[in-house]
Design an enzyme around this catalytic site. Sequence first.
Site, short mmCIF file in Angstrom:
data_model
loop_
_atom_site.label_atom_id
_atom_site.label_comp_id
_atom_site.label_asym_id
_atom_site.label_seq_id
_atom_site.Cartn_x
_atom_site.Cartn_y
_atom_site.Cartn_z
N LYS A 1 -4.56 21.96 15.56
CA LYS A 1 -5.82 21.23 15.69
C LYS A 1 -5.57 19.80 16.15
CE LYS A 1 -8.03 24.08 12.10
NZ LYS A 1 -8.47 24.18 10.69
N GLN B 1 -8.01 21.05 4.94
CA GLN B 1 -7.54 22.41 5.25
C GLN B 1 -7.48 23.27 4.00
OE1 GLN B 1 -7.02 23.54 8.35
NE2 GLN B 1 -6.34 25.57 7.71
N ASP C 1 -16.36 20.89 9.35
CA ASP C 1 -15.98 22.25 8.94
C ASP C 1 -17.21 23.08 8.57
OD1 ASP C 1 -13.49 23.43 8.95
OD2 ASP C 1 -12.80 22.41 7.15
N1 GUN Z 1 -8.47 27.67 6.52
C1 GUN Z 1 -8.64 28.74 7.33
N2 GUN Z 1 -9.60 28.49 8.23
C2 GUN Z 1 -10.05 27.24 7.99
C3 GUN Z 1 -11.03 26.41 8.61
O1 GUN Z 1 -11.73 26.77 9.57
N3 GUN Z 1 -11.17 25.17 8.08
C4 GUN Z 1 -10.45 24.75 7.02
N4 GUN Z 1 -10.68 23.54 6.57
N5 GUN Z 1 -9.54 25.48 6.42
C5 GUN Z 1 -9.34 26.73 6.92
#
Ligand code: GUN
Length: 290
Positions: free
Chosen positions: A49, A93, A116
């Site tokens: 990311k 995350q 998110d």
């Molecule tokens: N863990 C797995 N997918 C995601 C996501 O899209 N966002 C976040 N913050 N954690 C994740």
Amino acid sequence: MRLIDGNAIAKEVLAEIKAEVAALAPVVPHVAFVRVGEDPASVSYVAKKQATAAEVGMRASLRVFPADVPKAELMAHLDALNADPAVHGILVQAPLPPHLPETEVFNRVAPAKDVDGFGTESIGRLVQEMPGAFAACTPRGVVELLRRSGVRTAGKHAVVVGRSLIVGKPAAALLLAKGCDCTVTVAHSRTADLPSVTRQADILVAAIGKPRFITADMVKPGAVVIDVGINRVPDASKKSGFRIVGDVDFDAVAPACEAITPVPGGVGPMTVAMLMRNTLDACKRALGRG
Ligand code: GUN
């Protein structure tokens, strides 16, 4: 069978975002990442990311806390990010260690920065179909993949397998909303006779988190299959010792599908692209240009 190329579609989306980011200069959209602990998949996702943010001309910052960080310390960091006008989006995350309740942590992120889409306000706005709601990145990526690959959704029966906050629930809300107009069924680990449910799907969204869980007998011929799974399975022939497979038994399921996403190279790149889209939108809104 048609392969839905998530890499190619994500590239297209990112090129659009890059142009919009450039047009905001001298303002630079800034997404702040927060990672707790060293879960190898989380380390790799956050790195991806960050790299993509740089590619499209955004700023990405990262704060890593040890797995035993006290809740109050994590919350104080989120409060500081919330208060910082130079930060437009915040992403914590998942998964988090057990002493950090995920919903409580996600709800601490200011709604205007909830790129998110996991907070109460974002989920509420999504279900209310309010314009500009931040939809969670993976479900948004799923819908964007369908749209950009020309899959008609109106009146189709979409079956979402999985009821997580991160994928299943928001995917169901998006597929149901005006614009997609699907008839939606959400199945999960306690669903009775799951194959009879999944076989009804015109569009099957697999978000279970179990490698190759969806087998050929569970899919109607001619269905469109979107595989959200990213599972690490041991593979001695790889340097890393593992390889990535989806929630769908691709080799068995693909031949009878109308279209299917591969893993890797399907939904994954779209999740990252949609995070950039949400961050750009958050930045524009902060500037009063949303
Ligand atoms: N863990 C797995 N997918 C995601 C996501 O899209 N966002 C976040 N913050 N954690 C994740």
